[in-house]
Structure formats: C-alpha cells, structure tokens
Design a protein around this motif. Structure first.
Motif, PDB file in Angstrom:
ATOM      1  N   GLU A  21      -1.458  -1.168   3.562  1.00 60.04           N
ATOM      2  CA  GLU A  21      -0.118  -1.703   3.267  1.00 60.04           C
ATOM      3  C   GLU A  21      -0.161  -2.722   2.137  1.00 60.04           C
ATOM      4  O   GLU A  21       0.854  -2.976   1.492  1.00 60.04           O
ATOM      5  CB  GLU A  21       0.489  -2.389   4.513  1.00 60.04           C
ATOM      6  N   GLU A  22      -1.323  -3.319   1.888  1.00 60.04           N
ATOM      7  CA  GLU A  22      -1.401  -4.399   0.900  1.00 60.04           C
ATOM      8  C   GLU A  22      -1.898  -3.923  -0.465  1.00 60.04           C
ATOM      9  O   GLU A  22      -2.130  -4.728  -1.361  1.00 60.04           O
ATOM     10  CB  GLU A  22      -2.342  -5.498   1.434  1.00 60.04           C
ATOM     11  N   TRP A  79      -6.141   4.099  -5.133  1.00 61.58           N
ATOM     12  CA  TRP A  79      -5.592   2.813  -4.706  1.00 61.58           C
ATOM     13  C   TRP A  79      -6.257   1.681  -5.485  1.00 61.58           C
ATOM     14  O   TRP A  79      -7.371   1.841  -6.003  1.00 61.58           O
ATOM     15  CB  TRP A  79      -5.712   2.603  -3.193  1.00 61.58           C
ATOM     16  N   LEU A 113      -2.009  -1.362  -4.044  1.00 61.15           N
ATOM     17  CA  LEU A 113      -1.167  -0.672  -5.028  1.00 61.15           C
ATOM     18  C   LEU A 113      -1.721   0.739  -5.210  1.00 61.15           C
ATOM     19  O   LEU A 113      -2.914   0.988  -4.998  1.00 61.15           O
ATOM     20  CB  LEU A 113      -1.188  -1.424  -6.362  1.00 61.15           C
ATOM     21  N   HIS A 173      -6.917  -2.723  -5.490  1.00 57.74           N
ATOM     22  CA  HIS A 173      -6.797  -4.055  -4.883  1.00 57.74           C
ATOM     23  C   HIS A 173      -7.289  -5.083  -5.892  1.00 57.74           C
ATOM     24  O   HIS A 173      -8.426  -4.969  -6.382  1.00 57.74           O
ATOM     25  CB  HIS A 173      -7.627  -4.126  -3.590  1.00 57.74           C
ATOM     26  N   ASP A 224       3.938   0.362  -4.788  1.00 56.79           N
ATOM     27  CA  ASP A 224       3.537  -0.308  -3.559  1.00 56.79           C
ATOM     28  C   ASP A 224       3.379   0.739  -2.458  1.00 56.79           C
ATOM     29  O   ASP A 224       3.623   1.934  -2.679  1.00 56.79           O
ATOM     30  CB  ASP A 224       4.525  -1.418  -3.176  1.00 56.79           C
ATOM     31  N   HIS A 225       2.961   0.288  -1.279  1.00 53.01           N
ATOM     32  CA  HIS A 225       2.637   1.228  -0.204  1.00 53.01           C
ATOM     33  C   HIS A 225       3.839   2.080   0.200  1.00 53.01           C
ATOM     34  O   HIS A 225       3.716   3.301   0.396  1.00 53.01           O
ATOM     35  CB  HIS A 225       2.100   0.450   1.002  1.00 53.01           C
TER      36      HIS A 225
END
Lengths: 131, 377
Positions: free
Chosen positions: A4-5, A14, A7, A16, A119-120
């Motif tokens: 969820e946190e 993904w 991109l 982070h 975003d998620h």
C-alpha cells in the motif's frame, strides 16, 4: 515493505524511495500481480551495479517457461545495488515480492520520474482491468 | 479487435475452471489452469487431459479414399489396415510441408469403413483448399469437415491407460500403439486412438460435440484418485519439445521439407506418385542442406524461437525454432535448423540470445524418452 505504501509503474515494477546518507535511493521490484501473471519463472538477467538507467529504459529481463518479459526502470539514476542472489532464488519473487524479492536499487538523479508513477489504489485499478 | 474467436465445446468448462485463455489458430484456447510446470509434471508422472478440439478433423468416405490420401501423403496409405493410424506429411510440389497429419482407417459398428485425417488447426482451411481440386480424380470420394461437429480430447500420462480403460466398451488397453477403434462410452460413440503428442502413453478421443463435457468430466472423475488434472497448450508445447516432436509453424512450414526436418521415417519416396514426390527424391539424392537438431544451451537461460545459431567461428549457421526451460530435465532445451555440416551430435555451437552469445551443444532428439517398461500394455 507494505504494498500500500509503494509507487507503481504501468509496466508493473514497484518503487520505494528512502533517504540514504542524504541521497534519495529507490528500491525497485516486480509486483505480486505481475509475478503471478508471468507464471513459472525460470531465468532472470540483471545488470551490474554502476550502470546508469533512465525511466522507461530496459534494465534486465525475467523469463517464464513460456515467454521473456523485459524489466523497465521506473526512475532515472545510477544502479547502486543489485539483488544478485535473486536469479538463483526466483521463488523469492513469488513468496516475498516486496521484501527479499527486490531487484535493484537506484540512486536518483532527481524526482521527475516519480510523478509519473501510480499509487497503490490506481495500480490496483490497472490490475483489475488487465486481470 | 473485432475478429471473433471460435470456441470449442469445452471452452466454457475451461473458463469456469479459471483457465488463462489466449487466441490460438482462431480459437480461444486454455494456455494453463494455474501453472504450466505443474501440468507438465502431472503429465510425466500421472495423467492430464487436453482439449485439442481446435485441431481439424477431415473424414474421407467412399471407394478410393485410400488412393486419394496416398496421393496426398508422403507416406503410403493404401496398405493401412482397418484400425491403423499413420503419421505423414502433406507437401507442395516443391516438397515444402503444407501440414503434418495423422490418418486413421476406421470401421463403424455397422461395417462402414472410412479414413480420418487430423490436421493442424492453423492449416485446416489451407488443407481443404489443397485437397478439394484433387478430389476430381476420385469421383467416389467425399470429404467432410467434422471439426465443428466433434470434440477431441487427449488423455496422456503413465497412469492413463489403467485409470480410463474401463470407461469404454472396448478396452483401449487392448489397443497397440498407433492403433484406433470406434467404440462406445456410456452408449455413445467415441473414436479411441492410442496416439499422442507428449512422449507419454495415452489416448486421443474424438466424440460428438454435445458429448464433450460429459466425457471430459467422466475422464477427470476416473482419474481423480490417480491425480489427473486438465492441462493447457503451454504444457502441451513443453511436453512435445522434450519429446523432440516438431510443431507446425515452428519446426515445419512450406519452406521446409520433411527430409531436412528429420522425418524420413514418414516418407515412402519410391514406387508411388504423391504430391511433391519428384522434389523430395531430388532432395534425398543430393542430401538436405539444413537439418533439424536438438540443442542444449549451457547455463540456465533458454534460447527462444528466432535466435541465430553460430558456428565456433561466429559464422551464422541456422536459427532456433523452439526453446524453453525443460521442466523434466531442469535445464534449457531447444530445437532448430543448422547447416548439415554442423548437425552431428556433440557439435559445439553458440546461440545468440538477444545479443549475448551462449555456448550450446547439438544434442540427439528426443531430449526425453519414457521408460517403456513402465507403460502397461
């Protein structure tokens, strides 16, 4: 890391971003959805640390029994770390895609490419449309 | 995309079972039901069901159907006994392969004899166009396309004959390899053929379209205790590749002749006339210039279709036609064509895999051969 946190890129990587010694470093991996879609992974080709990448550029590839899928960098910068154990432990991509299944770390040139990522919630919508 | 895909009588079943489907030769076909590798292993160790209803089924009735097929095929058909099945090629006048087919000689319970030709899904229309004008010389023969009226199910694996034998009025365990019979399953007609495309023992069944779901369910039920699962075209491809079997559109096409493809066993070149006969005799006499070979790349990276094959001096000598990571063997395998002088088993070559040169060795086919002792006759 919690999904969820993070991109996400349209091509299912993904991202982070964290501060490391005053510089922004992005950890890049492959989403659980993409790993499941790829099915039966057999091979992974990764770059060496030190290589410069720009967003949208192919930096490696992952292969299933059936097909080859390129990996695209979601960010601009220099690769500072590569998960070199991963090609010998492809199961980690499925078992722990947001942890030990990370692929590369990139020291960011700037934040410009981050704005193009989802975003998620937005990424979930894309997966629902594809899946 | 407005092009509509055809469905087989089992497409709905596949969707309900959660299969991943993709277009193949105009049909919406299951690629896998979760994992290609799991389905592959199930076939090698237990048993699987494939829906292969997309393959074309052409029936030839009337006096002269054997003579017509003998004209079409690289292999003699006139001496095929009732109950016999034969693999052969249909070639154009240059000896290029139009299709690879199975021909069966069958007899109905009422005594009618006919021939059935199973063709590749992608070649069905082409084959009908190729055969139709040749029917003029055989006025008693009628050709009918049975594809959409029927379904075809392949049941393959070491446990298959034991598990499904009892389902049929005439026990298929009595059938020898490459023999076929028309029998019944719960009172409905079914063609049972002891053939397959996986390297395992098993049968291929042809049933009426409206019977397909019931037969499919009965087969799954009969194999439940033995661990049978449905398998998709993904596993079918890796299984046939391990078994060294060519796939049309990859190892075979109109630019490739059967002798280069290593299919001389399916060619009776002398003492008969057939499509492409002169060209094939000439190729035999001069020797094929390129040869189909097995390849084992070093390392773990699979070579894929289209990858160039290079000699030790980096000279291009051919191309990969199929490649994957072998689920049974645990290493990459491939097939391809190389210049005849590089085709000997053990020859060291290199494969250009997207810009990286990977050493590889020419390897005898098949990569995988089942232990015949394990197959109960």
């Amino acid at each position: 890391m919690k999904p969820e946190e993070l991109l996400y890129a349209e091509s299912h990587e993904w991202v982070h971003v964290a501060e490391e010694e005053g510089q922004k470093v992005a950890t890049v991996g492959i989403s659980a959805f993409a790993v499941e879609q790829l099915n039966d992974l057999v091979y992974m080709d990764l770059p060496e640390a030190g290589k410069k990448v720009s967003s949208g550029e192919e930096f490696g590839e992952v292969e299933s029994v059936k097909a080859v899928s390129p990996l695209y960098s979601p960010v601009d910068g220099e690769i500072v770390a590569v998960n070199s154990e991963l090609p010998d432990h492809l199961e980690r991509l499925g078992e722990d895609p947001y942890g030990s299944g990370w692929v590369i770390k990139v020291r960011l040139d700037d934040d410009a490419a981050l704005g193009k990522l989802m975003d998620h919630a937005a990424y979930q919508k894309q997966c629902a449309a594809e899946g | 995309m407005t092009e509509t895909l055809s469905e087989t009588p089992l497409t709905r079943w596949h969707k309900t079972a959660g299969a991943t489907l993709a277009p193949f030769a105009g049909y919406e076909m299951p690629i896998h039901y979760g994992s290609i590798v799991d389905e592959h292993q199930a076939c090698r160790q237990r048993g699987v069901l494939f829906d292969v209803s997309h393959m074309g089924r052409l029936r030839f009735d009337g006096d002269g159907s054997a003579a017509l097929l003998d004209r079409l095929l690289t292999r003699r058909v006139t001496d095929l006994p009732v109950g016999g099945v034969r693999y052969g090629l249909v070639c154009n006048d240059d000896g290029g392969v139009l299709d690879d087919v199975l021909v069966s000689h069958l007899e109905t319970p009422s005594g009618t004899r006919y021939h059935l030709m199973v063709v590749n899904a992608s070649n069905r229309e082409k084959m009908i166009r190729w055969i139709t004008p040749q029917l003029a010389d055989f006025p008693q023969v009628t050709m009918s396309d049975r594809t959409e009226l029927t379904a075809m199910i392949a049941v393959q694996g070491p446990a298959v004959m034991e598990a499904v034998g009892r389902l049929f009025r005439s026990d298929p365990r009595q059938l020898k390899y490459y023999r076929a019979v028309i029998t019944e399953q719960l009172g409905k007609p079914v063609i049972v053929s002891r053939t397959g495309y996986t390297g395992e023992d098993g049968v291929e069944l042809i049933v009426r379209a409206e019977e397909a779901s019931r037969v499919w369910e009965n087969l799954l039920l009969a194999g439940r205790d033995a661990g049978f699962v449905p398998a998709g075209l993904g596993a079918r491809d890796t299984l046939r590749l391990e078994a060294g079997m060519p796939l049309y559109g990859h190892e075979l096409d109109e630019q490739i002749d059967p002798l280069s493809a290593g299919l001389a066993f399916a060619c009776n070149l002398d003492g008969r006339e057939f499509n492409g006969d002169a060209a094939l005799r000439s190729i035999r006499d001069s020797g094929p210039k390129t040869v189909r070979v097995g390849l084992r790349p070093e390392g773990r990276r699979p070579a894929r279709e289209g990858c160039p094959i290079l000699a030790a001096d980096a000279e291009p000598i051919g191309r990969v036609t199929s490649g994957t990571a072998s689920p049974t063997l645990g290493y990459p395998i491939a097939m391809g064509y190389v210049a005849a002088e590089h085709a000997a088993a053990g020859t060291r070559v290199a494969i250009d895999i997207r810009g990286k040169s990977q050493p590889a060795v020419v390897t005898p086919l098949p990569f995988y051969r089942r232990e015949k002792a394990a197959a109960k006759a």
